[in-house]
Write a protein that holds these residues in place. Structure first.
Motif, PDB file in Angstrom:
ATOM      1  N   ALA A  72      77.515  67.186  23.042  1.00 50.14           N
ATOM      2  CA  ALA A  72      78.490  66.595  22.329  1.00 50.14           C
ATOM      3  C   ALA A  72      78.464  67.054  20.744  1.00 50.14           C
ATOM      4  CB  ALA A  72      78.202  65.060  22.101  1.00 50.14           C
ATOM      5  N   PRO A  73      76.999  67.087  20.143  1.00 48.85           N
ATOM      6  CA  PRO A  73      77.258  67.622  18.810  1.00 48.85           C
ATOM      7  C   PRO A  73      77.320  69.108  18.411  1.00 48.85           C
ATOM      8  CG  PRO A  73      75.261  66.272  19.170  1.00 48.85           C
ATOM      9  CD  PRO A  73      75.996  66.617  20.542  1.00 48.85           C
ATOM     10  N   ARG A  74      77.307  69.868  19.610  1.00 49.44           N
ATOM     11  CA  ARG A  74      77.367  71.391  19.591  1.00 49.44           C
ATOM     12  C   ARG A  74      78.476  71.956  20.049  1.00 49.44           C
ATOM     13  NH1 ARG A  74      71.971  69.507  20.711  1.00 49.44           N
ATOM     14  NH2 ARG A  74      70.457  70.392  19.522  1.00 49.44           N
ATOM     15  N   ALA A  75      79.426  71.422  20.523  1.00 46.17           N
ATOM     16  CA  ALA A  75      80.463  71.915  21.332  1.00 46.17           C
ATOM     17  C   ALA A  75      81.780  72.169  20.467  1.00 46.17           C
ATOM     18  CB  ALA A  75      80.950  71.203  22.494  1.00 46.17           C
ATOM     19  N   GLY A  76      81.485  71.517  19.121  1.00 45.20           N
ATOM     20  CA  GLY A  76      82.577  71.792  18.152  1.00 45.20           C
ATOM     21  C   GLY A  76      84.140  71.378  18.765  1.00 45.20           C
ATOM     22  N   ALA A  77      85.059  72.462  18.582  1.00 45.43           N
ATOM     23  CA  ALA A  77      86.474  72.129  18.878  1.00 45.43           C
ATOM     24  C   ALA A  77      86.616  71.881  20.443  1.00 45.43           C
ATOM     25  CB  ALA A  77      87.307  73.298  18.521  1.00 45.43           C
ATOM     26  N   LEU A  78      85.576  72.334  21.215  1.00 44.70           N
ATOM     27  CA  LEU A  78      85.719  72.569  22.753  1.00 44.70           C
ATOM     28  C   LEU A  78      85.088  71.040  23.094  1.00 44.70           C
ATOM     29  CD1 LEU A  78      84.607  76.056  23.340  1.00 44.70           C
ATOM     30  CD2 LEU A  78      86.653  75.095  23.419  1.00 44.70           C
ATOM     31  N   LYS A  79      84.603  70.063  22.492  1.00 46.41           N
ATOM     32  CA  LYS A  79      83.884  69.020  22.464  1.00 46.41           C
ATOM     33  C   LYS A  79      84.501  68.427  23.856  1.00 46.41           C
ATOM     34  CE  LYS A  79      82.255  64.433  20.932  1.00 46.41           C
ATOM     35  NZ  LYS A  79      82.211  63.939  19.501  1.00 46.41           N
ATOM     36  N   GLY A  80      85.720  68.014  23.771  1.00 48.52           N
ATOM     37  CA  GLY A  80      86.547  67.196  24.583  1.00 48.52           C
ATOM     38  C   GLY A  80      86.452  67.882  25.939  1.00 48.52           C
ATOM     39  N   PRO A  81      87.031  69.058  26.300  1.00 51.88           N
ATOM     40  CA  PRO A  81      87.060  69.740  27.506  1.00 51.88           C
ATOM     41  C   PRO A  81      85.619  69.679  27.952  1.00 51.88           C
ATOM     42  CG  PRO A  81      88.314  71.043  26.059  1.00 51.88           C
ATOM     43  CD  PRO A  81      87.678  69.957  25.440  1.00 51.88           C
ATOM     44  N   ALA A 101      74.008  75.573  28.206  1.00 54.32           N
ATOM     45  CA  ALA A 101      72.844  76.050  27.362  1.00 54.32           C
ATOM     46  C   ALA A 101      73.161  77.273  26.519  1.00 54.32           C
ATOM     47  CB  ALA A 101      71.493  75.500  27.970  1.00 54.32           C
ATOM     48  N   GLU A 102      73.339  78.352  27.266  1.00 57.42           N
ATOM     49  CA  GLU A 102      73.462  79.447  26.810  1.00 57.42           C
ATOM     50  C   GLU A 102      74.604  79.689  25.745  1.00 57.42           C
ATOM     51  OE1 GLU A 102      73.614  83.792  29.126  1.00 57.42           O
ATOM     52  OE2 GLU A 102      75.455  82.617  29.155  1.00 57.42           O
ATOM     53  N   THR A 103      75.752  78.837  26.110  1.00 56.82           N
ATOM     54  CA  THR A 103      76.756  78.934  25.278  1.00 56.82           C
ATOM     55  C   THR A 103      76.752  78.101  23.815  1.00 56.82           C
ATOM     56  OG1 THR A 103      78.251  79.046  27.132  1.00 56.82           O
ATOM     57  CG2 THR A 103      79.210  78.486  25.088  1.00 56.82           C
ATOM     58  N   PHE A 104      76.169  76.740  24.145  1.00 55.82           N
ATOM     59  CA  PHE A 104      76.403  75.999  23.110  1.00 55.82           C
ATOM     60  C   PHE A 104      74.808  75.404  22.376  1.00 55.82           C
ATOM     61  CE2 PHE A 104      79.882  74.701  25.862  1.00 55.82           C
ATOM     62  CZ  PHE A 104      80.878  75.198  25.033  1.00 55.82           C
ATOM     63  N   VAL A 105      73.753  75.567  22.995  1.00 57.37           N
ATOM     64  CA  VAL A 105      72.380  75.343  22.471  1.00 57.37           C
ATOM     65  C   VAL A 105      71.459  76.423  21.968  1.00 57.37           C
ATOM     66  CG1 VAL A 105      70.423  74.099  23.118  1.00 57.37           C
ATOM     67  CG2 VAL A 105      72.647  73.555  24.142  1.00 57.37           C
ATOM     68  N   LEU A 106      71.253  77.444  22.730  1.00 51.04           N
ATOM     69  CA  LEU A 106      70.583  78.737  22.626  1.00 51.04           C
ATOM     70  C   LEU A 106      71.131  79.602  21.386  1.00 51.04           C
ATOM     71  CD1 LEU A 106      69.373  79.833  26.040  1.00 51.04           C
ATOM     72  CD2 LEU A 106      68.222  78.133  24.691  1.00 51.04           C
ATOM     73  N   SER A 107      70.508  79.667  20.393  1.00 54.35           N
ATOM     74  CA  SER A 107      70.846  80.697  19.445  1.00 54.35           C
ATOM     75  C   SER A 107      70.877  82.152  19.991  1.00 54.35           C
ATOM     76  CB  SER A 107      69.517  80.685  18.423  1.00 54.35           C
ATOM     77  OG  SER A 107      68.556  81.309  18.672  1.00 54.35           O
ATOM     78  N   ALA A 108      71.692  83.085  19.227  1.00 52.31           N
ATOM     79  CA  ALA A 108      71.787  84.332  19.740  1.00 52.31           C
ATOM     80  C   ALA A 108      70.567  85.150  19.777  1.00 52.31           C
ATOM     81  CB  ALA A 108      72.862  85.000  18.703  1.00 52.31           C
ATOM     82  N   GLU A 109      69.537  84.815  19.092  1.00 51.48           N
ATOM     83  CA  GLU A 109      68.277  85.410  19.082  1.00 51.48           C
ATOM     84  C   GLU A 109      67.391  84.730  20.015  1.00 51.48           C
ATOM     85  OE1 GLU A 109      69.625  84.159  16.442  1.00 51.48           O
ATOM     86  OE2 GLU A 109      70.705  85.941  15.353  1.00 51.48           O
ATOM     87  N   HIS A 110      67.635  83.743  20.814  1.00 58.37           N
ATOM     88  CA  HIS A 110      66.703  83.057  21.539  1.00 58.37           C
ATOM     89  C   HIS A 110      66.102  84.105  22.642  1.00 58.37           C
ATOM     90  CE1 HIS A 110      64.724  80.011  23.980  1.00 58.37           C
ATOM     91  NE2 HIS A 110      64.752  79.157  22.865  1.00 58.37           N
ATOM     92  N   PRO A 111      64.897  84.154  22.946  1.00 60.48           N
ATOM     93  CA  PRO A 111      64.444  85.223  23.899  1.00 60.48           C
ATOM     94  C   PRO A 111      64.783  84.671  25.236  1.00 60.48           C
ATOM     95  CG  PRO A 111      62.645  83.738  23.324  1.00 60.48           C
ATOM     96  CD  PRO A 111      63.826  83.253  22.325  1.00 60.48           C
ATOM     97  N   LEU A 112      65.099  83.377  25.858  1.00 61.34           N
ATOM     98  CA  LEU A 112      65.690  83.097  27.115  1.00 61.34           C
ATOM     99  C   LEU A 112      67.076  83.759  27.168  1.00 61.34           C
ATOM    100  CD1 LEU A 112      64.872  79.234  27.522  1.00 61.34           C
ATOM    101  CD2 LEU A 112      63.971  81.318  28.674  1.00 61.34           C
ATOM    102  N   ARG A 113      67.998  84.057  26.387  1.00 61.80           N
ATOM    103  CA  ARG A 113      69.226  84.830  26.527  1.00 61.80           C
ATOM    104  C   ARG A 113      69.030  86.069  27.160  1.00 61.80           C
ATOM    105  NH1 ARG A 113      73.927  83.749  24.307  1.00 61.80           N
ATOM    106  NH2 ARG A 113      74.325  81.560  23.231  1.00 61.80           N
ATOM    107  N   ARG A 114      67.704  86.742  27.274  1.00 59.46           N
ATOM    108  CA  ARG A 114      67.731  87.848  28.106  1.00 59.46           C
ATOM    109  C   ARG A 114      67.722  87.752  29.590  1.00 59.46           C
ATOM    110  NH1 ARG A 114      63.963  89.122  23.578  1.00 59.46           N
ATOM    111  NH2 ARG A 114      62.093  88.299  24.994  1.00 59.46           N
TER     112      ARG A 114
END
Length: 211
Positions: free
Chosen positions: A127-136, A176-189
């Motif tokens: 909820a706090p991270r989804a921004g304008a997409l929070k509702g959907p 999590a990938e879209t809204f939680v993890l930063s672009a540099e987070h190693p898990l994104r690999r």
């Protein structure tokens, strides 16, 4: 013919795995969409339930949208996948061996309670991270978990609940990938590959369970 379609789907899925982390492109979109669209074709050729064909087709449409960039494509993909989840839930609940009252008894009741808690946690995190997409995004959470609960109404020991769990997990990792993890987070690999393997495996599992 179903086996041919399923083999083609597997080849496309393997091909897309190598393109998962690549930028959007025509080949990437074709491979991703065909990997599930061919499963839908195979289900239709095998005379599988119409709801299964619809669910697979809607997921293939969602794949096409999500393979493209942009907020409008993302929203279209979310809508297609929400409809796919609802089609799966309807498929599970309309089966002759579906028993919704089983959700009131162990072990299904415990698992259903776990899904409810999971939904509350996802809501608090996203909820706090989804921004304008929070509702959907928040509307999508009960839909995916409702699909999982519907799978619990079927007898244990089938592919259905395992496939439903894989589908839900792929959605959670993608969120999590879209809204939680930063672009540099190693898990994104690894997250794009985990999402695809779990998601496509779930669709293939549903096809195996109902064909």
């Amino acid at each position: 013919m179903m086996q041919v379609a399923a083999a083609g789907a597997a080849l496309c899925a393997a091909g897309y795995l190598g393109l998962t982390a690549q930028p959007p492109g025509i080949l990437r979109s074709l491979a991703k969409t065909a990997a599930v669209a061919l499963l839908a074709l195979g289900a239709g050729l095998a005379g599988a339930p119409l709801l299964l064909v619809m669910a697979l087709g809607l997921c293939a449409l969602g794949d096409l949208f999500l393979s493209r960039d942009g907020e409008s494509a993302f929203m279209a993909g979310v809508g297609a996948f929400a409809a796919g989840h609802l089609a799966y839930a309807a498929l599970f609940l309309t089966r002759p061996d579906s028993d919704p009252s089983g959700l009131l008894h162990m072990p299904a009741a415990l698992i259903a309670a776990g899904l409810l808690v999971l939904g509350l946690i996802m809501t608090q995190v996203l909820a706090p991270r989804a921004g304008a997409l929070k509702g959907p995004v928040l509307a999508y959470i009960p839909i995916i978990l409702g699909m999982g609960a519907a799978a619990l109404t079927l007898p244990f020991g089938t592919w259905v609940f395992a496939a439903a769990c894989a589908f839900m997990l792929s959605d959670m990792i993608l969120a999590a990938e879209t809204f939680v993890l930063s672009a540099e987070h190693p898990l994104r690999r690894i997250t794009p590959y985990a999402v695809w393997v779990l998601y496509w495996g779930a669709q293939a599992g549903f096809l195996a369970a109902f064909s």
